[in-house]
Design a protein around this motif. Structure first.
Motif, mmCIF file in Angstrom:
data_model
loop_
_atom_site.group_PDB
_atom_site.id
_atom_site.type_symbol
_atom_site.label_atom_id
_atom_site.label_comp_id
_atom_site.label_asym_id
_atom_site.label_seq_id
_atom_site.Cartn_x
_atom_site.Cartn_y
_atom_site.Cartn_z
ATOM 1 N N ASP A 143 1.097 -0.752 -0.355
ATOM 2 C CA ASP A 143 0.042 -0.267 -0.054
ATOM 3 C C ASP A 143 0.728 1.506 -0.334
ATOM 4 N N ALA A 144 1.834 1.071 0.455
ATOM 5 C CA ALA A 144 2.805 2.344 0.926
ATOM 6 C C ALA A 144 3.158 2.825 -0.986
ATOM 7 N N ILE A 145 3.567 1.507 -0.911
ATOM 8 C CA ILE A 145 4.410 1.630 -2.880
ATOM 9 C C ILE A 145 3.839 2.688 -3.634
ATOM 10 N N GLY A 146 1.971 1.519 -3.462
ATOM 11 C CA GLY A 146 0.781 2.323 -4.193
ATOM 12 C C GLY A 146 0.895 3.484 -4.363
ATOM 13 N N LEU A 147 0.760 3.916 -2.983
ATOM 14 C CA LEU A 147 0.565 5.005 -2.152
ATOM 15 C C LEU A 147 1.947 5.850 -2.621
ATOM 16 N N TRP A 148 2.626 5.934 -2.908
ATOM 17 C CA TRP A 148 4.055 6.397 -3.104
ATOM 18 C C TRP A 148 3.858 6.876 -5.286
ATOM 19 N N CYS A 149 3.161 5.811 -5.443
ATOM 20 C CA CYS A 149 3.187 5.874 -6.971
ATOM 21 C C CYS A 149 2.553 6.728 -7.124
ATOM 22 N N THR A 150 1.224 6.817 -6.678
ATOM 23 C CA THR A 150 0.197 7.240 -6.925
ATOM 24 C C THR A 150 0.204 8.645 -6.697
ATOM 25 N N GLY A 151 0.914 9.351 -5.756
ATOM 26 C CA GLY A 151 0.611 10.339 -5.626
ATOM 27 C C GLY A 151 2.104 11.529 -5.855
ATOM 28 N N GLU A 152 2.760 12.262 -5.529
ATOM 29 C CA GLU A 152 3.384 13.346 -7.162
ATOM 30 C C GLU A 152 4.034 12.439 -7.752
ATOM 31 N N ASN A 153 4.628 11.186 -7.897
ATOM 32 C CA ASN A 153 5.475 10.450 -8.966
ATOM 33 C C ASN A 153 4.394 10.053 -9.596
ATOM 34 N N ALA A 154 3.069 10.482 -9.737
ATOM 35 C CA ALA A 154 2.273 9.934 -10.586
ATOM 36 C C ALA A 154 2.322 8.812 -12.288
ATOM 37 N N ASN A 155 3.428 9.638 -12.813
ATOM 38 C CA ASN A 155 4.018 8.792 -14.369
ATOM 39 C C ASN A 155 4.792 8.144 -13.509
ATOM 40 N N ASN A 156 4.282 6.503 -13.688
ATOM 41 C CA ASN A 156 5.341 5.353 -14.682
ATOM 42 C C ASN A 156 6.861 5.972 -14.989
ATOM 43 N N ASP A 157 6.793 6.582 -15.757
ATOM 44 C CA ASP A 157 7.954 6.991 -16.283
ATOM 45 C C ASP A 157 9.437 7.257 -15.055
ATOM 46 N N ASN A 158 8.486 7.626 -13.467
ATOM 47 C CA ASN A 158 9.490 8.762 -12.352
ATOM 48 C C ASN A 158 9.713 8.066 -11.832
ATOM 49 N N LEU A 159 9.375 6.682 -11.852
ATOM 50 C CA LEU A 159 9.028 5.553 -10.687
ATOM 51 C C LEU A 159 10.619 5.102 -10.712
ATOM 52 N N PRO A 160 11.935 5.016 -9.499
ATOM 53 C CA PRO A 160 12.945 4.037 -9.657
ATOM 54 C C PRO A 160 13.499 2.246 -10.377
ATOM 55 N N LYS A 161 13.979 2.924 -10.531
ATOM 56 C CA LYS A 161 14.036 1.015 -10.925
ATOM 57 C C LYS A 161 14.089 0.391 -9.683
ATOM 58 N N PRO A 162 13.619 -0.352 -9.406
ATOM 59 C CA PRO A 162 14.118 -1.236 -8.374
ATOM 60 C C PRO A 162 14.854 -2.295 -8.079
ATOM 61 N N SER A 163 16.234 -1.917 -7.575
ATOM 62 C CA SER A 163 17.440 -2.409 -7.386
ATOM 63 C C SER A 163 17.137 -3.730 -6.697
ATOM 64 N N THR A 164 18.209 -4.455 -6.574
ATOM 65 C CA THR A 164 18.430 -5.930 -6.066
ATOM 66 C C THR A 164 18.393 -5.407 -4.468
ATOM 67 N N GLY A 165 18.514 -6.696 -4.200
ATOM 68 C CA GLY A 165 18.405 -7.105 -2.468
ATOM 69 C C GLY A 165 19.740 -6.306 -2.082
ATOM 70 N N GLU A 166 20.717 -6.535 -2.223
ATOM 71 C CA GLU A 166 22.158 -6.709 -1.735
ATOM 72 C C GLU A 166 21.835 -4.812 -1.501
ATOM 73 N N LYS A 167 21.479 -4.692 -2.409
ATOM 74 C CA LYS A 167 21.895 -2.940 -3.099
ATOM 75 C C LYS A 167 21.301 -2.045 -2.026
ATOM 76 N N ALA A 168 19.715 -2.754 -1.998
ATOM 77 C CA ALA A 168 19.000 -2.074 -1.243
ATOM 78 C C ALA A 168 19.186 -2.451 0.807
ATOM 79 N N ILE A 169 20.211 -3.787 1.695
ATOM 80 C CA ILE A 169 20.695 -3.532 2.512
ATOM 81 C C ILE A 169 21.872 -2.588 2.634
#
Length: 140
Positions: free
Chosen positions: A41-67
């Protein structure tokens, strides 16, 4: 757009705290399952808020980079780097449809004679307006 974001979840007292490094957002859940639901839900809200354009969404990183990012940002706050790494999926188009499907009240004016005839026939004004608008603008 569909995406899967690495997410770190850590037990904190009775609750589970959540961190989505790619979006730099936090949430929490009552149990592990609820924590994943809240992350989606938090990801969805973030994506529909001021970042509503799919072109602006960050590319998901790897698990290692997230850590690594969690370790870097842990100074003075919760260190999620030792949390449970999981992946949370989101369909941003479906989320938008679900969230933005809430009814909005509109006021319109029609001639009195038309109103009387339509009411006698039991016509649902909202349905007629919705159907007409969908025909004109499309359903997406």
């Amino acid at each position: 757009m569909k995406a899967v974001y690495p997410t770190l979840i850590k037990k904190s007292g009775k609750d589970y705290v959540v961190y989505i490094p790619d979006l730099e957002i936090n949430t929490e859940g009552k149990d592990f399952c609820n924590a994943i639901e809240m992350a989606r839900d938090a990801i969805g809200l973030w994506c529909t808020g001021e970042n509503a354009n799919n072109d602006n969404l960050p590319k998901p990183s790897t698990g290692e980079k997230a850590i690594q990012k969690a370790k870097k940002e842990a100074e003075g706050i919760v260190d999620f780097s030792d949390g449970i790494l999981t992946y949370v999926d989101i369909d941003t188009d479906e989320y938008r449809r679900r969230v933005l499907n809430k009814s909005v009240k509109k006021n319109c004016t029609i001639p009195g004679w038309l109103n009387e005839k339509a009411e006698r026939q039991g016509i649902n004004f909202s349905r007629v307006l919705q159907d007409a608008l969908i025909e004109i603008v499309g359903s997406n």
